[in-house]
Structure formats: C-alpha cells, structure tokens
Design a protein around this motif. Sequence first.
Motif, PDB file in Angstrom:
ATOM      1  N   VAL A   1      12.363  36.321  -2.970  1.00 22.76           N
ATOM      2  CA  VAL A   1      11.564  36.002  -1.786  1.00 22.76           C
ATOM      3  C   VAL A   1      10.192  36.664  -1.887  1.00 22.76           C
ATOM      4  N   ARG A   2      10.169  37.956  -2.299  1.00 20.37           N
ATOM      5  CA  ARG A   2       8.878  38.652  -2.463  1.00 20.37           C
ATOM      6  C   ARG A   2       8.009  37.975  -3.517  1.00 20.37           C
ATOM      7  N   ARG A   3       8.623  37.556  -4.635  1.00 17.77           N
ATOM      8  CA  ARG A   3       7.884  36.897  -5.710  1.00 17.77           C
ATOM      9  C   ARG A   3       7.289  35.576  -5.219  1.00 17.77           C
ATOM     10  N   ARG A   4       8.069  34.804  -4.465  1.00 15.36           N
ATOM     11  CA  ARG A   4       7.557  33.539  -3.930  1.00 15.36           C
ATOM     12  C   ARG A   4       6.423  33.780  -2.941  1.00 15.36           C
ATOM     13  N   ARG A   5       6.591  34.808  -2.080  1.00 11.74           N
ATOM     14  CA  ARG A   5       5.540  35.132  -1.122  1.00 11.74           C
ATOM     15  C   ARG A   5       4.269  35.562  -1.856  1.00 11.74           C
ATOM     16  N   LEU A   6       4.388  36.374  -2.897  1.00 10.98           N
ATOM     17  CA  LEU A   6       3.230  36.820  -3.687  1.00 10.98           C
ATOM     18  C   LEU A   6       2.568  35.646  -4.410  1.00 10.98           C
ATOM     19  N   ASP A   7       3.394  34.754  -4.961  1.00  8.97           N
ATOM     20  CA  ASP A   7       2.844  33.560  -5.617  1.00  8.97           C
ATOM     21  C   ASP A   7       2.074  32.691  -4.622  1.00  8.97           C
ATOM     22  N   ALA A   8       2.589  32.537  -3.416  1.00  5.29           N
ATOM     23  CA  ALA A   8       1.914  31.737  -2.389  1.00  5.29           C
ATOM     24  C   ALA A   8       0.593  32.389  -1.988  1.00  5.29           C
ATOM     25  N   GLU A   9       0.606  33.718  -1.829  1.00  5.92           N
ATOM     26  CA  GLU A   9      -0.642  34.426  -1.506  1.00  5.92           C
ATOM     27  C   GLU A   9      -1.662  34.286  -2.635  1.00  5.92           C
ATOM     28  N   ASN A  10      -1.217  34.389  -3.880  1.00  7.90           N
ATOM     29  CA  ASN A  10      -2.118  34.227  -5.027  1.00  7.90           C
ATOM     30  C   ASN A  10      -2.708  32.816  -5.063  1.00  7.90           C
ATOM     31  N   ARG A  11      -1.885  31.802  -4.771  1.00  5.86           N
ATOM     32  CA  ARG A  11      -2.377  30.434  -4.726  1.00  5.86           C
ATOM     33  C   ARG A  11      -3.435  30.269  -3.639  1.00  5.86           C
ATOM     34  N   GLN A  12      -3.182  30.836  -2.472  1.00  2.00           N
ATOM     35  CA  GLN A  12      -4.142  30.764  -1.372  1.00  2.00           C
ATOM     36  C   GLN A  12      -5.443  31.480  -1.736  1.00  2.00           C
ATOM     37  N   ASP A  13      -5.333  32.648  -2.373  1.00  2.00           N
ATOM     38  CA  ASP A  13      -6.533  33.381  -2.809  1.00  2.00           C
ATOM     39  C   ASP A  13      -7.316  32.578  -3.844  1.00  2.00           C
ATOM     40  N   PHE A  14      -6.601  31.934  -4.783  1.00  3.09           N
ATOM     41  CA  PHE A  14      -7.265  31.129  -5.808  1.00  3.09           C
ATOM     42  C   PHE A  14      -7.980  29.938  -5.174  1.00  3.09           C
ATOM     43  N   ILE A  15      -7.322  29.270  -4.244  1.00  6.45           N
ATOM     44  CA  ILE A  15      -7.935  28.116  -3.577  1.00  6.45           C
ATOM     45  C   ILE A  15      -9.156  28.565  -2.775  1.00  6.45           C
ATOM     46  N   SER A  16      -9.063  29.706  -2.105  1.00  6.99           N
ATOM     47  CA  SER A  16     -10.197  30.244  -1.349  1.00  6.99           C
ATOM     48  C   SER A  16     -11.365  30.572  -2.288  1.00  6.99           C
ATOM     49  N   LEU A  17     -11.071  31.214  -3.411  1.00  4.93           N
ATOM     50  CA  LEU A  17     -12.114  31.539  -4.391  1.00  4.93           C
ATOM     51  C   LEU A  17     -12.738  30.269  -4.956  1.00  4.93           C
ATOM     52  N   LEU A  18     -11.918  29.300  -5.300  1.00  7.84           N
ATOM     53  CA  LEU A  18     -12.422  28.033  -5.826  1.00  7.84           C
ATOM     54  C   LEU A  18     -13.325  27.340  -4.807  1.00  7.84           C
ATOM     55  N   GLY A  19     -12.939  27.350  -3.534  1.00  7.60           N
ATOM     56  CA  GLY A  19     -13.766  26.759  -2.482  1.00  7.60           C
ATOM     57  C   GLY A  19     -15.113  27.456  -2.377  1.00  7.60           C
ATOM     58  N   ARG A  20     -15.127  28.775  -2.462  1.00  9.75           N
ATOM     59  CA  ARG A  20     -16.375  29.521  -2.390  1.00  9.75           C
ATOM     60  C   ARG A  20     -17.275  29.223  -3.590  1.00  9.75           C
ATOM     61  N   VAL A  21     -16.687  29.139  -4.767  1.00  9.30           N
ATOM     62  CA  VAL A  21     -17.470  28.819  -5.967  1.00  9.30           C
ATOM     63  C   VAL A  21     -18.087  27.425  -5.837  1.00  9.30           C
ATOM     64  N   VAL A  22     -17.316  26.468  -5.337  1.00  7.91           N
ATOM     65  CA  VAL A  22     -17.833  25.104  -5.152  1.00  7.91           C
ATOM     66  C   VAL A  22     -18.998  25.103  -4.156  1.00  7.91           C
ATOM     67  N   VAL A  23     -18.871  25.845  -3.049  1.00  9.53           N
ATOM     68  CA  VAL A  23     -19.948  25.913  -2.058  1.00  9.53           C
ATOM     69  C   VAL A  23     -21.195  26.543  -2.668  1.00  9.53           C
ATOM     70  N   ILE A  24     -21.043  27.615  -3.439  1.00 12.39           N
ATOM     71  CA  ILE A  24     -22.189  28.275  -4.079  1.00 12.39           C
ATOM     72  C   ILE A  24     -22.857  27.339  -5.079  1.00 12.39           C
ATOM     73  N   LEU A  25     -22.061  26.632  -5.876  1.00 10.48           N
ATOM     74  CA  LEU A  25     -22.634  25.690  -6.839  1.00 10.48           C
ATOM     75  C   LEU A  25     -23.345  24.538  -6.137  1.00 10.48           C
ATOM     76  N   LEU A  26     -22.797  24.064  -5.036  1.00 10.26           N
ATOM     77  CA  LEU A  26     -23.435  22.999  -4.265  1.00 10.26           C
ATOM     78  C   LEU A  26     -24.768  23.479  -3.688  1.00 10.26           C
ATOM     79  N   CYS A  27     -24.790  24.697  -3.148  1.00 11.51           N
ATOM     80  CA  CYS A  27     -26.047  25.266  -2.621  1.00 11.51           C
ATOM     81  C   CYS A  27     -27.080  25.424  -3.733  1.00 11.51           C
ATOM     82  N   ALA A  28     -26.662  25.900  -4.894  1.00 11.73           N
ATOM     83  CA  ALA A  28     -27.586  26.051  -6.025  1.00 11.73           C
ATOM     84  C   ALA A  28     -28.112  24.689  -6.456  1.00 11.73           C
TER      85      ALA A  28
END
Length: 184
Positions: A16-43
Amino acid sequence: MHPLDNEALKLGARAVRRRRLDAENRQDFISLLGRVVVILLCAWVLFTQVFLLTQAKGSSMFPAVKDGDLLICYRLQKTYAKNDVVVYTQGGKLRVGRILGREGDLVALDDSGTLVVNGAVQSGEILYPTYAKDALEYPYTVPEGCFFVLGDYRTQSEDSRDFGPVPLEDVQAKVITLLRRRSL
C-alpha cells in the motif's frame, strides 16, 4: 494471531505504501511536466512574438554591427525614430539598417558623398561617404508609410539607395542590444 498472518499484514502495508508513493511520484512528474510545458510556451511566445533573436550577416552596418553579432530586437515597437537601427525584410532576406528618413522627409545625396535630410547635413559617427545609386532620383521624398534606411558602411551596403524605401510592414523589429561575436 498466527505469525503468517502478521507477515501478510506487513507485506500488505508495504504494498500500500509503495502504491501510494508511486501515485505521488506520478503526480509530481505530471506537475513538473506541466510547468516545463508552460515555461516553454512562454519562451516560444516571447521569442516569436515579442523579441527577435538573429545573427547579423555581412558588414553593411560596420562598425556599429559586425558580421556574426547576435542582435536582440523588440518586435512590438509601433513608432520608429530617425537613427533607430532596425531589422527589416527585403527580397526575402533579413537585413539590418539605420532609419535616416521617415515619411515626408526630403533626402538628398550629392556628388561629394554628403547626405542631407530636410536640409540638415547628416554626418554623426559615419566614417564612409554616402554616394547616390541608380534606384532613386535625388532629392527624394520618402513616401507615406515608408522609411529611408541606410547601412553604416555606406560604400559597401545594399539599402534604400538600391531598392527604394522600406515599407513599415517590412520592418520586423528595432535592435535594442547586441552581443559581440568573439571567435564563435
């Protein structure tokens, strides 16, 4: 409680802890990817709509702009003043030149290489004489919505003396600064 049941509970809790950590990592990755896309779009917006980065080609603006210099230009300029250095298109090529006449200005060139705009001799820091070429007859009145653009290296540049006035819609941007090329 049986020891095997206790071990199963521990394994279940780890899973259960591993699945919860994997889900948090996925959410962090998606958040980071979204921020990178916004920065590239602004540039992309900044450097295609607001600013223009280009490299100077040739020596038509020597010594102010040398061959290979990186020009940083502002695209949203609405009005241009005399002596502004601009990037414009002519014949499908980006060119760099200095505005010396605006609409309605009277430009005259004489046989001694003197440039006169509205009755005032234009010398400034230009080292080279300004001789007339065959494209225009002088004195020349700059038409409405156009600029009379010259390169600083007057004996070597192709400019309004060769192809006439530059329409406002062909002016791409005003040069705001440049980075000198150093053996690049």
